[in-house]
Motif scaffolding. Structure first.
Motif, short mmCIF file in Angstrom:
data_model
loop_
_atom_site.label_atom_id
_atom_site.label_comp_id
_atom_site.label_asym_id
_atom_site.label_seq_id
_atom_site.Cartn_x
_atom_site.Cartn_y
_atom_site.Cartn_z
N GLY A 1 -6.78 6.78 2.10
CA GLY A 1 -5.37 6.76 1.71
C GLY A 1 -4.55 5.88 2.71
O GLY A 1 -4.98 5.74 3.86
N ALA A 2 -3.31 5.60 2.48
CA ALA A 2 -2.52 4.82 3.42
C ALA A 2 -2.39 5.83 4.70
O ALA A 2 -1.69 5.26 5.64
CB ALA A 2 -1.27 4.59 2.62
N ASN A 3 -2.09 7.08 4.45
CA ASN A 3 -1.72 7.99 5.49
C ASN A 3 -2.76 9.05 5.97
O ASN A 3 -2.66 9.80 6.67
CB ASN A 3 -0.57 8.77 5.12
N ALA A 4 -4.07 8.68 5.54
CA ALA A 4 -5.11 9.45 5.74
C ALA A 4 -5.55 9.36 7.42
O ALA A 4 -5.44 8.10 7.83
CB ALA A 4 -6.45 9.09 4.97
N GLY A 5 -6.11 10.45 8.06
CA GLY A 5 -6.19 10.34 9.31
C GLY A 5 -7.67 9.98 9.53
O GLY A 5 -8.16 8.77 9.02
N ASN A 6 -8.42 10.70 10.22
CA ASN A 6 -9.85 10.29 10.71
C ASN A 6 -10.63 10.44 9.48
O ASN A 6 -10.55 11.40 8.65
CB ASN A 6 -10.54 11.18 11.63
N VAL B 1 -14.28 0.07 6.79
CA VAL B 1 -13.54 -1.50 7.05
C VAL B 1 -12.95 -1.17 8.63
O VAL B 1 -13.06 0.19 8.99
CB VAL B 1 -12.52 -1.58 6.58
N LYS B 2 -12.26 -2.12 9.08
CA LYS B 2 -11.78 -1.99 10.28
C LYS B 2 -10.27 -2.24 10.48
O LYS B 2 -9.83 -3.28 10.04
CB LYS B 2 -12.33 -3.10 11.47
N PRO B 3 -9.50 -1.14 10.65
CA PRO B 3 -8.07 -1.15 10.44
C PRO B 3 -7.47 -2.51 11.48
O PRO B 3 -7.98 -2.55 12.62
CB PRO B 3 -7.53 0.09 11.23
N GLY B 4 -6.54 -3.22 10.88
CA GLY B 4 -5.81 -4.34 11.48
C GLY B 4 -6.84 -5.41 11.29
O GLY B 4 -6.23 -6.67 11.76
N ASN C 1 -4.13 -2.05 2.13
CA ASN C 1 -2.80 -2.78 2.48
C ASN C 1 -2.22 -2.21 3.74
O ASN C 1 -1.89 -2.69 4.70
CB ASN C 1 -2.01 -2.82 1.19
N ALA C 2 -2.22 -0.73 3.54
CA ALA C 2 -1.75 0.02 4.67
C ALA C 2 -2.39 0.08 6.08
O ALA C 2 -1.68 -0.07 6.89
CB ALA C 2 -1.56 1.37 4.17
N LEU C 3 -3.82 -0.31 5.91
CA LEU C 3 -4.67 -0.53 7.30
C LEU C 3 -4.48 -1.72 7.59
O LEU C 3 -5.12 -2.01 8.54
CB LEU C 3 -6.00 -0.13 6.73
#
Length: 338
Positions: free
Chosen positions: A169-174, A182-185, A316-318
């Motif tokens: 999710g958009a706000n999920a942690g580890n 995927v790789k955030p950013g 999208n959030a990541l």
């Protein structure tokens, strides 16, 4: 005045993924929210900060937890040590502080559950009554947490455990989605998938988990003092549904890489991620599916955002895809299917 407008929940760990999502879900349902956090509240678009009573404190401090919990109806135990450091040494003392506060206030503790509690041979059709024989250190601690919660119900506290698959999710942690697939950013050019081809896997979209917890708390008089429910979430029966959803959101076919498990095992002594990943590898080797019939019997349906919307919003959030309006989460996109 609605019933929920007179009810107060203390969220321990409200800055984190599940804590912030549950705060938002309860606010939507009219609850008063009090939050115990170690650091100043982080700006989050889905959580109106001015509607939360923020308390600075430490979940490791029994006094801090007791003071923050005074007069509450529910305690959301969504806290972990900073950076998950010393998790095995700290997680049970933190829970014990929550239990003490719940006993004093006759409150219900809400705990996000995991599948680490179960051995591989139990995973094919896990129910709330399945025996817990964990094979890992993390699983043993998780099972002990649930045992302590059940014992607490004999002393005036109540407990609600909602067990779900791997969070995303958009706000999920580890989580596996943002730390492996995927790789955030970075824009998605390939997917690194940990599971075997043809092996099913269960995913849980974090806002759906939070909504499920909030709805169950609306049924306080109908659920047991020690209540345990499993979510079905998004069942990927052969390991391709999540991949296909990601490709749909990216808009093109992607190369699929398999996680190099031999290398992961080799790096265990020097990498905490590799150590943790190796311990739960069996969850990617054996298909597991939790039965949600008990949940349906109370709610009538399981809150479930369609997979494309959930994956698109997460990517999208990541920062892994361009901003696409159709993936923005809103109330109409959260379907109500069993």
């Amino acid at each position: 005045m609605s019933k929920n407008e007179t009810r107060t929940a203390l969220v321990i760990g409200a800055n984190g993924g599940i804590g912030s999502e549950v705060s938002a879900a309860l606010l939507r349902r009219g609850w008063n929210i009090r939050a115990l956090v170690r650091t100043a509240p982080k700006p989050k678009a889905h959580v109106p900060r001015d509607r939360i009573d923020w308390r600075m404190g430490d979940a490791m401090s029994s006094d801090d937890v007791l003071n923050a919990a005074r007069g509450v109806d529910t305690i959301i135990h969504a806290v972990n040590p900073p950076g998950y450091r010393n998790w095995q040494q700290l997680v049970l003392p933190m829970l014990d502080n929550t239990i003490r506060a719940a006993i004093v206030n006759k409150a219900r503790i809400v705990l996000p559950g995991t599948v680490y509690n179960f051995a591989p041979e139990t995973l094919e059709n896990v129910t709330e009554d399945s025996p817990q024989h964990p094979r890992t250190r993390k699983g043993a601690i998780r099972a002990e947490m649930e045992r302590r919660l059940e014992n607490a119900t004999t002393n005036g506290a109540k407990a609600l455990i909602v067990r779900a698959g791997d969070y995303f999710g958009a706000n999920a942690g580890n989580n596996w989605f943002s730390q492996c697939l995927v790789k955030p950013g970075k824009k998605v050019s390939a997917i690194t998938y940990p599971g075997k081809a043809g092996i099913g896997h269960q995913w849980a979209y974090l806002p759906d988990v939070a909504e499920t917890m909030a709805r169950l708390l609306d049924h306080e008089t109908e659920i047991e003092p020690f209540a345990l429910f499993h979510m079905e979430g998004h069942w990927d029966h052969d390991g391709t549904q999540m991949i296909n959803a990601m490709q749909h959101c990216v808009g093109r076919k992607l190369s699929i890489r398999r996680l190099p498990w031999p290398l992961i095992n080799l790096l265990r002594p020097i990498s905490s991620f590799c150590q943790e990943a190796s311990e739960v590898r069996y969850l990617w080797q054996h298909g597991y599916k939790m039965d949600n019939h008990a949940l349906i019997s109370i709610l009538g349906e399981e809150p479930r955002t369609d997979l494309i919307t959930a994956v698109g919003t997460s990517l999208n959030a990541l920062g892994c895809i361009e901003d696409v309006d159709s993936y923005e989460l809103n109330e109409t996109s959260r379907t109500q299917t069993a």
